[in-house]
Design a protein around this motif. Structure first.
Motif, PDB file in Angstrom:
ATOM      1  N   VAL A 174       0.852  -1.195   0.000  1.00 20.46           N
ATOM      2  CA  VAL A 174       0.000   0.000   0.000  1.00 20.46           C
ATOM      3  C   VAL A 174       0.888   1.245   0.000  1.00 20.46           C
ATOM      4  O   VAL A 174       1.887   1.315   0.714  1.00 20.46           O
ATOM      5  N   MET A 175       0.542   2.221  -0.850  1.00 19.50           N
ATOM      6  CA  MET A 175       1.312   3.458  -0.944  1.00 19.50           C
ATOM      7  C   MET A 175       0.419   4.644  -0.567  1.00 19.50           C
ATOM      8  O   MET A 175      -0.803   4.586  -0.719  1.00 19.50           O
ATOM      9  N   VAL A 176       1.059   5.715  -0.089  1.00 15.74           N
ATOM     10  CA  VAL A 176       0.303   6.895   0.324  1.00 15.74           C
ATOM     11  C   VAL A 176       0.094   7.800  -0.899  1.00 15.74           C
ATOM     12  O   VAL A 176       0.749   8.825  -1.056  1.00 15.74           O
ATOM     13  N   ASP A 177      -0.768   7.357  -1.796  1.00 19.49           N
ATOM     14  CA  ASP A 177      -1.117   8.194  -2.947  1.00 19.49           C
ATOM     15  C   ASP A 177      -2.078   9.300  -2.518  1.00 19.49           C
ATOM     16  O   ASP A 177      -1.932  10.454  -2.892  1.00 19.49           O
ATOM     17  N   LYS A 178      -3.086   8.929  -1.739  1.00 25.22           N
ATOM     18  CA  LYS A 178      -4.085   9.884  -1.247  1.00 25.22           C
ATOM     19  C   LYS A 178      -3.876  10.073   0.255  1.00 25.22           C
ATOM     20  O   LYS A 178      -3.571   9.113   0.969  1.00 25.22           O
ATOM     21  N   PHE A 179      -4.033  11.320   0.722  1.00 27.45           N
ATOM     22  CA  PHE A 179      -3.821  11.580   2.147  1.00 27.45           C
ATOM     23  C   PHE A 179      -4.674  12.769   2.587  1.00 27.45           C
ATOM     24  O   PHE A 179      -5.232  13.496   1.756  1.00 27.45           O
ATOM     25  N   ALA A 180      -4.763  12.933   3.909  1.00 25.61           N
ATOM     26  CA  ALA A 180      -5.491  14.058   4.506  1.00 25.61           C
ATOM     27  C   ALA A 180      -6.914  14.178   3.960  1.00 25.61           C
ATOM     28  O   ALA A 180      -7.396  15.264   3.658  1.00 25.61           O
ATOM     29  N   GLY A 228      -5.121  16.184   9.498  1.00 25.94           N
ATOM     30  CA  GLY A 228      -4.642  15.524   8.287  1.00 25.94           C
ATOM     31  C   GLY A 228      -4.064  14.140   8.503  1.00 25.94           C
ATOM     32  O   GLY A 228      -3.560  13.525   7.563  1.00 25.94           O
ATOM     33  N   PHE A 229      -4.152  13.627   9.749  1.00 26.83           N
ATOM     34  CA  PHE A 229      -3.662  12.269  10.004  1.00 26.83           C
ATOM     35  C   PHE A 229      -4.804  11.275   9.817  1.00 26.83           C
ATOM     36  O   PHE A 229      -5.146  10.496  10.718  1.00 26.83           O
ATOM     37  N   ASN A 230      -5.409  11.334   8.630  1.00 25.52           N
ATOM     38  CA  ASN A 230      -6.449  10.363   8.283  1.00 25.52           C
ATOM     39  C   ASN A 230      -5.800   9.010   8.009  1.00 25.52           C
ATOM     40  O   ASN A 230      -4.645   8.927   7.568  1.00 25.52           O
ATOM     41  N   LEU A 231      -6.573   7.956   8.231  1.00 24.86           N
ATOM     42  CA  LEU A 231      -6.113   6.610   7.882  1.00 24.86           C
ATOM     43  C   LEU A 231      -5.809   6.542   6.384  1.00 24.86           C
ATOM     44  O   LEU A 231      -6.641   6.912   5.555  1.00 24.86           O
ATOM     45  N   VAL A 232      -4.586   6.072   6.032  1.00 20.94           N
ATOM     46  CA  VAL A 232      -4.234   5.907   4.610  1.00 20.94           C
ATOM     47  C   VAL A 232      -4.096   4.440   4.217  1.00 20.94           C
ATOM     48  O   VAL A 232      -4.045   4.102   3.030  1.00 20.94           O
ATOM     49  N   GLY A 233      -4.022   3.550   5.207  1.00 24.17           N
ATOM     50  CA  GLY A 233      -3.865   2.127   4.915  1.00 24.17           C
ATOM     51  C   GLY A 233      -3.327   1.415   6.131  1.00 24.17           C
ATOM     52  O   GLY A 233      -2.836   2.056   7.069  1.00 24.17           O
ATOM     53  N   TYR A 234      -3.454   0.085   6.140  1.00 22.75           N
ATOM     54  CA  TYR A 234      -2.853  -0.727   7.200  1.00 22.75           C
ATOM     55  C   TYR A 234      -1.640  -1.413   6.597  1.00 22.75           C
ATOM     56  O   TYR A 234      -1.772  -2.438   5.916  1.00 22.75           O
ATOM     57  N   GLY A 235      -0.479  -0.856   6.807  1.00 25.07           N
ATOM     58  CA  GLY A 235       0.703  -1.469   6.204  1.00 25.07           C
ATOM     59  C   GLY A 235       1.933  -0.639   6.432  1.00 25.07           C
ATOM     60  O   GLY A 235       1.908   0.431   7.045  1.00 25.07           O
ATOM     61  N   CYS A 236       3.032  -1.132   5.905  1.00 26.96           N
ATOM     62  CA  CYS A 236       4.347  -0.509   6.067  1.00 26.96           C
ATOM     63  C   CYS A 236       4.520   0.496   4.930  1.00 26.96           C
ATOM     64  O   CYS A 236       4.842   0.113   3.819  1.00 26.96           O
ATOM     65  N   THR A 237       4.286   1.773   5.179  1.00 25.59           N
ATOM     66  CA  THR A 237       4.215   2.761   4.100  1.00 25.59           C
ATOM     67  C   THR A 237       5.488   3.603   3.998  1.00 25.59           C
ATOM     68  O   THR A 237       6.459   3.213   3.374  1.00 25.59           O
TER      69      THR A 237
END
Length: 893
Positions: free
Chosen positions: A134-140, A493-502
């Motif tokens: 999982v990558m942090v493409d979308k955030f906040a 802006g610390f919304n959940l972005v995924g469960y994983g090693c990002t």
């Protein structure tokens, strides 16, 4: 179980109406007449001793091996090699995919040889957790999690299809689908049993839970009293196929803890202090075991945080014995009562229960009073470089001076289309991420409390900060929500972005275009602050040169401040609604507040989240799965390809011989990490790997990461030594994966030069300084080296896992004699190199002769130590690698 049991130690344990069989250490001590010696052994050594007792067969494990551990306290070290058999293997998907690719390729080779491909099957229990994709493409954004999961499934469809085939084709192999959590946290919260049971006939055997994992942070599980450490994918595959892990009986360094952590100090501050102390002590290749009265006040999650960082302090493992706190955590995390009762009864029966009144004896020891720990970060590029929080700003300014940017301290670059500027030291990434800290409720709740207090005072994160929350477990979001902190983290802006090693592994995703433009326009040295364990150069993001490890609450604080050129103990984070300055102390939670928040965590959360851990969501279940014992490789795939390792497995074994007239592919200084060697992070469009993908019809936007393409050797060999920050000393002032093709003098990418040398039939060597191969247990650092045609790596010292991996891929690790190295011998990389003494009589640790001939015909002669350390490793090397050895053994049977 054991076919020998020369000491007659088999015993029974009656518990809750069941009979368990086990190999008794007290009985062994009695018969060996070493009762005191075995009683005083470090607990981690007792685990090794039990493993030998249980697996004694007169061949791979002899009575003399058992005696050697019983005698360990005489010297508190040993030169004896033992064969260790862990109960299970843990994988994550970046390292797991190539491992399953190798098993699939081995099945093909067995089928080609006319035998049953189902001979190739894991013999140990294997769990693979998909957590690295999982990558942090979308955030906040409230949609960030959903969108990132959707993109992940699209990007990785081929890989996931392959893993689903493997799940059905192989026995003893389970897959935890994406979106569940980080493998180390899933291991801690669910997979680990502490006392492992195995059914054989009508008997149930109990033994210590032990494992090896294909991620260096497998060590996290040592916090739960489970002995485990990271190995390369190559070594893990061999363990899966029934090969023992060959190792020397280790030295064990004791780390005595006293006192309690002071108010306002976190487990992260503690682990950064421990890491710095142990790096200074020198514990590479050793076990570290924690003991002392300080453990009475150290929660399990804090122990796991310290154990997780063992690769950063260089130890094989950082072990915490089983005690009452272990049982409390097992109950909290939803384990059943029979499991908890068995852990207690078995640990006490074996003398493996921690007893404060009876401290073990160690090879060496050091001590820390927990009350002296202070708020800290580590960086800007090594986890052992701790910086006290008040000194961070001054430390950053010093770094600017050292890089020749002292006159630019006040430089500001306007951000296109925005009403703010960007400067050196500004925080462009603030990430609560990674296995190290998101396993720990106290630091996560502290982050939630900081967010709540900040929002209530009217603070917000700075607009140039890319913020993210990527927990290692779904339980984390459950307890943050239950405590009422989620809305406040979201507001910042610390919304959940995924469960994983990002972010910690480079899956930080792209920076906003306008931020990226400003960084590049001003050649700015900007910062990331992350709650991770790794911050090596080029790892977090290619445009972020300074990376700081910090606790989750400090991550939130630096997102509010927006810069690392600040002393948060004295300077304000911002102003409140009335324009008054707000300081960190104004929003920092008390220990009492954190404890009250942590009380929201309960066993029901764990039981609910892990009830269907192997099922996956609807998208995972819809992936079509191929049938068959062997995999149907697709020529069109750019993710999964049949590797060329076993093409000659049916040919007679060639004898080993000298390496003659080799050329130097690269010449490196100290601290070359596996991040430098192995392909990791993003793939550049103009790199050999990027050009290969484009030639195969892959658009740049669909490149994904090197990690996700580890099942394709064509991509990976092109990315070996291609890190943007690597410096080959053969080229003055050039950064990145380039070298000089010596005969022509032409500067080429390392991949292109290697291919040119292969066409010319020229073998290759690599020269390097100290700590070669530090970092993650990346098998591709060795596989890529092999495929580029490198026959030997000559370094001043090696990291444990990478040295083993080189041998496992048939590449010879050689070590300069003490005090010698590239500079001492005046090597430039232009030489032709001959290494003699390599023949069928080669022995572990043997000295070999090297002749390096310069262009003018003069030569330098010196000796190097063969770092094939054990006879098992020698057998692997003679067969061309560990998997070749296993395969030849099977085909010959």
């Amino acid at each position: 179980m054991s076919s020998h049991d020369s000491l007659k130690t088999l015993s029974t344990l009656e518990l809750n109406g069941k009979t368990y069989h086990y190999y008794s250490l007290p009985k062994a001590a009695e018969q060996l007449k070493h009762i005191d010696a075995i009683d005083k052994l470090p607990t981690s050594m007792k685990v090794l001793l039990e493993n030998l007792l249980r697996n004694e067969d007169g061949d791979t494990v002899k009575a003399e091996d058992i005696e050697a551990i019983a005698h360990w306290l005489k010297e508190r070290k040993s030169t004896r090699e033992i064969q260790y058999r862990p109960a299970r293997v843990l994988m994550q998907d970046f390292t797991g995919v190539p491992a399953i690719v190798d098993l699939a390729a081995m099945r093909d080779a067995v089928a080609k040889a006319g035998q049953d491909p189902e001979q190739i099957n894991p013999l140990s229990a294997v769990d693979l957790v998909i957590d690295h994709s999982v990558m942090v493409d979308k955030f906040a954004s409230p949609e960030a999690f959903k969108e990132n999961v959707r993109i992940e499934m699209e990007r990785n469809f081929e890989r996931y299809q392959f893993l689903r085939w493997g799940k059905g084709a192989f026995e003893n192999f389970r897959v935890v689908p994406p979106g569940t959590g980080i493998c180390h946290q899933v291991n801690l919260e669910y997979l680990a049993k502490v006392a492992w049971t195995k059914q054989q006939g009508d008997k149930t055997y109990v033994m210590p839970d032990t494992l090896v994992g294909t991620d260096s942070h497998t060590t996290m599980i040592n916090g739960l009293g489970v002995l485990g450490w990271g190995v390369g994918g190559i070594e893990a595959e061999a363990a899966m196929l029934g090969q023992p892990v060959s190792m020397l009986i280790p030295e064990v360094v004791g780390f005595r803890l006293t006192g309690k952590l002071p108010e306002g100090v976190t487990a992260t501050d503690l682990v950064l202090t421990v890491t710095q102390m142990l790096r200074k002590q020198g514990v590479v290749g050793k076990f570290v075991e924690f003991y002392g009265p300080g453990l009475d006040h150290l929660p399990l999650a804090d122990r796991a945080t310290i154990a997780n960082m063992a690769p950063e302090y260089g130890a094989t493992c950082g072990f915490f014995p089983v005690d009452q706190e272990t049982l409390r955590y097992l109950e909290l995390s939803g384990r059943d009562q029979d499991t908890i009762d068995l852990v207690e009864a078995y640990s006490k029966a074996q003398g493996m229960w921690r007893d404060s009144a009876n401290e073990p004896e160690f090879t060496d020891a050091l001590e820390l009073d927990l009350s002296t720990v202070e708020a800290s970060l580590a960086g800007p590029k090594r986890p052992q470089d701790r910086v006290a929080m008040p000194q961070l700003g001054a430390n950053f300014d010093l770094m600017l001076e050292q890089s020749g940017q002292a006159g630019e301290k006040d430089k500001a670059v306007a951000v296109p289309g925005e009403d703010y500027s960007l400067s050196h030291g500004d925080v462009v990434i603030a990430a609560i991420t990674s296995c190290t800290n998101t396993s720990n409720p106290s630091v996560l709740m502290a982050a939630g409390l900081v967010a709540k207090k900040a929002v209530e005072k009217g603070l917000d994160r700075k607009p140039w900060v890319k913020s993210s929350l990527a927990p290692g477990s779904k339980v984390v979001t459950d307890y943050l929500a239950k405590a009422g902190f989620t809305p406040y983290l979201d507001k910042l802006g610390f919304n959940l972005v995924g469960y994983g090693c990002t972010t910690c592994i480079g899956n930080s995703g792209p920076l906003p275009e306008e931020i990226s433009a400003a960084i590049n326009e001003g050649n700015l040295t900007v910062s990331s602050v992350l709650s991770g364990n790794r911050n090596f150069e080029g790892r977090v993001h290619p445009e972020v040169k300074a990376n700081w490890l910090a606790s989750p609450p400090l991550v939130v604080a630096y997102a509010l401040a927006g810069t690392t050129r600040i002393d948060l103990s004295n300077e304000p984070l911002g102003n409140d609604q009335d324009g008054n300055p707000v300081y960190l102390k104004d929003i920092w939670p008390s220990s009492q507040e954190i404890a009250e928040a942590v009380s929201f965590v309960d066993g029901e959360m764990f039981r609910r989240e892990y009830a269907e851990v192997f099922d996956g969501d609807e998208e995972w279940q819809k992936i079509p799965v191929g049938e068959g014992k062997t995999y149907q490789w697709s020529d069109d795939s750019t993710y999964v390809k049949n590797p060329p390792y076993f093409t000659e497995i049916d040919q007679p074994l060639a004898p080993i011989g000298p390496i003659e007239n080799a050329r130097v592919l690269a010449l490196f200084a100290d601290s070359i990490t596996t991040d430098h060697i192995s392909p990791a992070g993003s793939i550049k469009a103009d790199s050999p790997a990027g050009e290969y993908l484009q030639a195969n019809g892959v658009a740049v936007k669909d490149f994904n990461s090197y990690g996700s393409r580890r099942g394709n050797h064509e991509v990976m060999m092109r990315g070996t030594f291609a890190n943007i920050r690597i410096k080959n000393q053969m080229l003055d002032g050039v950064e990145g994966g380039y070298t000089r093709h010596v005969p022509s003098g032409e500067q080429l990418s390392i991949y292109d030069a290697a291919m040119k040398y292969q066409q010319e039939g020229t073998p290759l060597v690599v020269f390097a300084g100290k700590e070669y191969g530090t970092g993650s247990s990346r098998d591709w650092a060795a596989k890529g080296t092999n495929l580029l045609g490198v026959k030997a790596v000559v370094a001043e010292s090696f990291e444990r896992i990478h040295r083993s991996n080189l041998v496992g891929m048939g590449v010879l690790p050689l070590q300069f004699e003490d005090g010698e190295g590239v500079q001492a011998h005046g090597l430039t990389g232009d030489e032709q190199v001959t290494i003699s003494g390599l023949d069928e009589n080669l022995s572990p640790g043997q000295l070999l002769d090297v002749t390096a001939t310069k262009a003018d015909g003069t030569s330098v002669n010196f000796k190097v130590k063969c770092r094939i350390d054990t006879n098992n490793e020698l057998a692997y090397y003679k067969n061309g690698g560990i998997l070749h050895y296993v395969l030849r053994q099977m085909l010959a049977a």
